[in-house]
Design a protein around this motif. Structure first.
Motif, PDB file in Angstrom:
ATOM      1  N   ALA A  31     -85.036 -33.080  -8.018  1.00 14.84           N
ATOM      2  CA  ALA A  31     -85.741 -33.552  -9.206  1.00 14.84           C
ATOM      3  C   ALA A  31     -87.226 -33.669  -8.860  1.00 14.84           C
ATOM      4  O   ALA A  31     -87.586 -33.910  -7.711  1.00 14.84           O
ATOM      5  N   THR A  49     -88.504 -34.668 -14.253  1.00 20.13           N
ATOM      6  CA  THR A  49     -87.527 -33.715 -14.749  1.00 20.13           C
ATOM      7  C   THR A  49     -86.403 -33.576 -13.737  1.00 20.13           C
ATOM      8  O   THR A  49     -86.579 -33.859 -12.553  1.00 20.13           O
ATOM      9  N   ASP A  50     -85.259 -33.116 -14.209  1.00 26.51           N
ATOM     10  CA  ASP A  50     -84.133 -32.918 -13.306  1.00 26.51           C
ATOM     11  C   ASP A  50     -84.265 -31.581 -12.601  1.00 26.51           C
ATOM     12  O   ASP A  50     -85.242 -30.864 -12.791  1.00 26.51           O
ATOM     13  N   SER A  51     -83.289 -31.246 -11.794  1.00 23.95           N
ATOM     14  CA  SER A  51     -83.396 -30.038 -10.978  1.00 23.95           C
ATOM     15  C   SER A  51     -83.403 -28.762 -11.822  1.00 23.95           C
ATOM     16  O   SER A  51     -83.923 -27.733 -11.388  1.00 23.95           O
ATOM     17  N   THR A  56     -85.836 -34.395 -19.207  1.00 23.58           N
ATOM     18  CA  THR A  56     -87.159 -34.904 -18.859  1.00 23.58           C
ATOM     19  C   THR A  56     -87.285 -36.361 -19.255  1.00 23.58           C
ATOM     20  O   THR A  56     -86.523 -36.879 -20.075  1.00 23.58           O
ATOM     21  N   THR A 100     -80.488 -34.709  -8.742  1.00 30.26           N
ATOM     22  CA  THR A 100     -80.521 -33.679  -9.768  1.00 30.26           C
ATOM     23  C   THR A 100     -80.922 -34.199 -11.136  1.00 30.26           C
ATOM     24  O   THR A 100     -81.091 -33.412 -12.065  1.00 30.26           O
ATOM     25  N   VAL A 101     -81.115 -35.514 -11.281  1.00 28.77           N
ATOM     26  CA  VAL A 101     -81.468 -36.089 -12.578  1.00 28.77           C
ATOM     27  C   VAL A 101     -82.912 -36.581 -12.523  1.00 28.77           C
ATOM     28  O   VAL A 101     -83.437 -36.827 -11.430  1.00 28.77           O
ATOM     29  N   PRO A 102     -83.570 -36.755 -13.672  1.00 24.44           N
ATOM     30  CA  PRO A 102     -84.937 -37.304 -13.643  1.00 24.44           C
ATOM     31  C   PRO A 102     -84.947 -38.687 -12.995  1.00 24.44           C
ATOM     32  O   PRO A 102     -84.130 -39.532 -13.333  1.00 24.44           O
TER      33      PRO A 102
END
Length: 122
Positions: A31, A49-51, A56, A100-102
């Motif tokens: 992220a 933002t995530d991966s 967002t 992987t998350v914001p």
């Protein structure tokens, strides 16, 4: 390793775009967040933002004016800043979080690019 590009001196209402380039293909698993720190103030998140780039997050102070995006094919994240205000003056940095998350909190970002100064004159 992250390398940030952009910044400079602009007038209120102008736009700027930052780029944050990663040196490894593991970028796609991280992220990304953009932070800023103004003189005498604490560092604050302005976009995350995530991966994948699909999710967002923006704080109210910049929502509608700033846009974060990424192109995983070239290991690069971007921060588009529109309608800049004098209160946006700060040193801006990009950072990567092994998730992987914001991510909203700076303490979860383990990799940081160098800061670049944005000065917005009125």
């Amino acid at each position: 390793q992250l390398q940030a590009y952009g910044g400079g001196l602009v007038q209120a209402g102008d736009s700027l775009r930052f780029s944050c380039v990663a040196s490894e293909d593991t970028f796609i698993n991280y992220a990304i967040g953009w932070f800023r720190q103004a003189p005498g103030k604490e560092r604050e998140l302005v976009a995350a933002t995530d991966s994948s780039g699909r999710a967002t997050y923006y704080p109210e102070s910049v929502e509608g004016r700033f846009t974060i995006s990424r192109n995983n094919a070239v290991y690069t994240a971007y921060l588009q800043m529109d309608n800049l205000r004098p209160e946006d003056t700060a040193v801006y940095s990009c950072a990567a979080s092994a998730g992987t998350v914001p991510v909203r909190s700076s303490r979860y970002y383990g990799y940081w690019g160098q800061g670049t100064l944005v000065t917005v004159s009125s």
